[in-house]
Design an enzyme around this catalytic site. Structure first.
Site, PDB file in Angstrom:
ATOM      1  N   ASP A   1       0.960  -1.855   0.406  1.00 47.97           N
ATOM      2  CA  ASP A   1       0.032   0.101  -0.211  1.00 47.97           C
ATOM      3  C   ASP A   1       1.123   1.362  -0.002  1.00 47.97           C
ATOM      4  O   ASP A   1       0.465   2.132  -0.484  1.00 47.97           O
ATOM      5  CB  ASP A   1      -0.748  -0.071   0.906  1.00 47.97           C
ATOM      6  CG  ASP A   1      -2.292  -0.455   1.201  1.00 47.97           C
ATOM      7  OD1 ASP A   1      -2.161  -1.785   0.420  1.00 47.97           O
ATOM      8  OD2 ASP A   1      -3.307  -0.418   1.595  1.00 47.97           O
TER       9      ASP A   1
ATOM     10  N   ASP B   1      -0.972  -4.860   4.319  1.00 42.64           N
ATOM     11  CA  ASP B   1      -2.249  -4.534   4.660  1.00 42.64           C
ATOM     12  C   ASP B   1      -3.641  -5.391   4.503  1.00 42.64           C
ATOM     13  O   ASP B   1      -4.447  -5.733   4.575  1.00 42.64           O
ATOM     14  CB  ASP B   1      -2.588  -3.405   4.343  1.00 42.64           C
ATOM     15  CG  ASP B   1      -2.129  -2.160   4.572  1.00 42.64           C
ATOM     16  OD1 ASP B   1      -0.251  -2.706   5.299  1.00 42.64           O
ATOM     17  OD2 ASP B   1      -2.042  -1.081   4.555  1.00 42.64           O
ATOM     18  N   LYS B   2      -3.449  -5.891   3.083  1.00 42.09           N
ATOM     19  CA  LYS B   2      -4.954  -6.468   2.891  1.00 42.09           C
ATOM     20  C   LYS B   2      -4.159  -8.428   2.286  1.00 42.09           C
ATOM     21  O   LYS B   2      -5.362  -9.005   2.753  1.00 42.09           O
ATOM     22  CB  LYS B   2      -5.330  -6.445   1.405  1.00 42.09           C
ATOM     23  CG  LYS B   2      -5.720  -4.572   0.737  1.00 42.09           C
ATOM     24  CD  LYS B   2      -6.439  -3.816   1.602  1.00 42.09           C
ATOM     25  CE  LYS B   2      -6.893  -2.706   1.747  1.00 42.09           C
ATOM     26  NZ  LYS B   2      -5.417  -2.020   2.301  1.00 42.09           N
TER      27      LYS B   2
ATOM     28  N   GLU C   1      -6.735   5.145   0.265  1.00 42.54           N
ATOM     29  CA  GLU C   1      -6.601   5.429   1.145  1.00 42.54           C
ATOM     30  C   GLU C   1      -5.912   6.784   1.468  1.00 42.54           C
ATOM     31  O   GLU C   1      -5.416   6.982   0.130  1.00 42.54           O
ATOM     32  CB  GLU C   1      -5.032   4.499   1.803  1.00 42.54           C
ATOM     33  CG  GLU C   1      -5.111   3.568   1.995  1.00 42.54           C
ATOM     34  CD  GLU C   1      -3.949   2.689   3.073  1.00 42.54           C
ATOM     35  OE1 GLU C   1      -4.812   1.294   3.241  1.00 42.54           O
ATOM     36  OE2 GLU C   1      -3.512   2.890   2.479  1.00 42.54           O
TER      37      GLU C   1
ATOM     38  N   SER D   1      -4.689   5.245   4.930  1.00 44.95           N
ATOM     39  CA  SER D   1      -3.918   4.365   6.349  1.00 44.95           C
ATOM     40  C   SER D   1      -3.860   3.950   7.197  1.00 44.95           C
ATOM     41  O   SER D   1      -4.890   4.511   7.816  1.00 44.95           O
ATOM     42  CB  SER D   1      -2.550   4.642   5.399  1.00 44.95           C
ATOM     43  OG  SER D   1      -1.522   4.600   6.137  1.00 44.95           O
TER      44      SER D   1
END
Length: 611
Positions: free
Chosen positions: A81, A123-124, A491, A517
């Site tokens: 990200d 993150d994902k 984000e 974020s």
């Protein structure tokens, strides 16, 4: 008892062809009666949180095989990200969560694997694998790559801790020289691992501990520390035991949906609120709950946020504290221990590693155990040497931090704030709710009113901030950046970072139907639902409209009367719910497919097929 899923491809005369292919992967006669365990890795050289995972999948595989299982590894994608931030690459981040979940389902179901070890980190990836685990509901253990060491730079004979956000803020702050910016850039992200603050990646890895699906220390043990190796070794043995308990003893208590139950989701959200986790965790927990067929909603998050205090403040809310400091204070088990003492979590729940959370806390909470092993484990310290190698150092602090009055982790009586670290706001601007990370909001602006400065995209907002169009008292409103409108719900780390660099971090608010974020702080309100592209009121706001924000009372209100809003809505219906200005944004077929099925942030931005 349920049969091993893998028997579908390993038993019977008609599976001779499949067995022939299994043999070509290295399996032998004696392997066809063993559980086949999928090692779901996410190694990539694009992401510092995953760059060190290449050999760790095979480490787990060896342990699985030594425990009597058959290990088969595959990889998922992983988007960074931070690298995707600030340009159209961010459109792909949230949709990648669904692709990761689908790819795990595809591989595991296509090959009839019996259980999984999920090696995630950033993150994902953790949310995507979590969604898959709850969708598949087969035995699973999560083990992440671990957090990065905090960066450090010496200025004026003082050591200053750094992370990714410092580099972004400094780059846009004219008070920093080019040499200073370069020094921060070179020092901000010194090692492999997920970025060192309580950002989305670390928040989610901590929540897997609270859900009961990972081992103690998963969320806080540094990627570089030798102690982290034990988590991978134990995961390999543990998953074989879980598989045998389910398939050979008919013990359904080991399944993900039995462990990550409704009260476990409450525990996870309670932890998130207490540690001021990323607002993205709200999206991901809502999405995971839907995969588990659990009715866990924004209303539950709102209910919990009103009674849970802030017990731990970590960067970006407190720039002197990073995950290495949380670990020294006892990690997630330390925070859960204080929540337990306050009567705020359910400790009768099972985990993958313990009969109950209560028994786990008795052993792993540094304030209630005399175990030398546990205290040594939580004394793991940063090595201070830049590296991309896992388990590469063994440095330790002289002692652990058990101070619950003024330490990194506090008791309820000495909480940083009795009001939780996340809050759900409702009002005519966000009828289905919106989210703010209150742990990152200065007390002086918990109540805030100001004129809306409208931007139809993140890109134009960034230009407006950098070009001095935003003044103290303004509310930056960025719309058409939701799951459908973006698409992909970008984000907004750059807009929040640039507000800070302009000295407006405590003087302005930012509202968006996009998201933030985990590195964002300040009065940043996201996930406004319904989003503009869905016909939400945020699409009706006009330049200069006054918006009232009241975090203590959980309200957000657009100061425009209902009749005027009705007139604006009628006008908007005629022109369509789309940005007022043309955006230079190429939307691929893949993103259009996601947008066509995406639900609102209030539903976790999951996909929903048309009726």
């Amino acid at each position: 008892m349920p049969p091993y899923r893998s028997r579908t491809t390993t038993h019977g005369r008609n599976m001779a062809g499949a067995r022939g292919l299994w043999r070509a992967t290295g399996m032998k006669d004696e392997d066809f009666g063993k559980p086949i365990i999928a090692v779901v890795n996410s190694f990539t050289q694009f992401v510092p949180g995953h760059v060190h995972l290449k050999d760790l999948g095979q480490l787990v595989a060896r342990e699985i095989e030594s425990a009597g299982g058959v290990a088969k590894e595959f990889n998922t994608i992983a988007v960074d990200d931070g690298i995707a931030m600030g340009h159209d690459g961010m459109l792909y981040s949230l949709p990648s969560r669904e692709l990761i979940a689908d790819s795990v389902e595809y591989m595991v179901n296509a090959h009839c694997a019996d259980a999984m070890v999920c090696i995630s980190n950033c993150d994902k990836i953790t949310p995507g694998m979590l969604m898959a685990a709850l969708r598949l509901n087969i035995p699973v253990v999560f083990v992440s790559g671990g957090p990065m060491e905090a960066g450090k730079v010496v200025w004026d004979d003082q050591v200053k801790k750094l992370d990714l956000v410092d580099a972004m803020v400094a780059a846009a702050d004219d008070s920093y020289t080019d040499d200073q910016v370069k020094a921060i850039e070179r020092s901000a992200c010194p090692t492999c691992g997920s970025c060192s603050g309580m950002f989305t990646a670390n928040s989610m890895n901590c929540l897997t501990e609270a859900l009961g699906l990972s081992l103690p220390g998963n969320g806080s043990t540094l990627a570089t520390h030798a102690d982290r190796k034990r988590l991978f070794v134990e995961a390999g043995h543990l998953v074989v035991d879980l598989a045998r308990r389910y398939y050979e003893q008919d013990d359904e208590s080991v399944l993900p949906r039995s462990i990550a139950s409704f009260p476990a989701f409450e525990n996870a959200m309670t932890l998130d609120i207490a540690m001021g986790g990323s607002t993205n965790t709200v999206l991901h927990l809502l999405a995971a709950a839907q995969e588990a067929e659990i009715d866990f909603t924004m209303a539950d998050i709102d209910r919990l946020s009103r009674r849970v205090p802030v017990l731990c403040k970590v960067a970006p809310a407190n720039n002197t504290v990073h995950m290495e400091d949380v670990h020294r204070a006892g990690g997630i088990m330390g925070i859960l221990g204080q929540l337990d003492k306050a009567g705020l979590i359910n400790t009768d729940l099972p985990t993958v590693h313990s009969e109950t959370v209560a028994k786990a806390l008795d052993h792993w909470d540094v304030t209630r155990t005399n175990s030398d092993m546990v205290h040594k484990f939580y004394s793991a310290a940063p090595g201070g040497v830049p590296t991309q190698v896992a388990f590469s150092q063994e440095r330790r602090f002289d002692s652990v931090d058990t101070d619950r009055e003024k330490g990194v982790i506090r008791s309820k009586e000495h909480a940083f704030s009795q009001d939780g670290g996340l809050a759900v706001l409702y009002g005519n601007l966000a009828e289905d709710g919106c989210i703010v990370k209150t742990a990152g909001v200065d007390d002086s602006i918990l109540k805030f009113s100001g004129p809306a400065r409208i931007f139809e995209s993140q890109d134009t907002a960034v230009l407006g901030i950098l070009n001095g169009k935003i003044k103290a008292g303004d509310i930056v409103l960025i719309r058409y950046e939701g799951p459908r409108g973006g698409p992909g719900m970008q984000e907004m780390l750059y807009p929040t970072s640039y507000l800070k660099s302009k000295g407006l971090g405590k003087a302005c608010a930012l509202i968006t139907d996009g998201r933030f974020s985990g590195g964002s702080s300040g009065l940043s309100i996201g996930h406004v639902s319904p989003e503009a592209a869905e016909g939400g009121t945020i699409g009706l706001v006009r330049e200069g409209d006054i918006i009232d924000i009241d975090i203590p009372n959980r309200k957000i209100h657009l100061a425009v009367d209902d009749a005027t809003l009705a007139e604006r809505r009628a006008e908007q219906e005629e022109t369509g719910w789309k940005p007022a200005e043309t955006r230079k944004r190429k939307i691929s077929t893949a993103l259009k497919a996601y947008a066509s099925m995406a639900t609102s942030a209030a539903k976790g931005a999951v996909r929903k097929l048309p009726d």
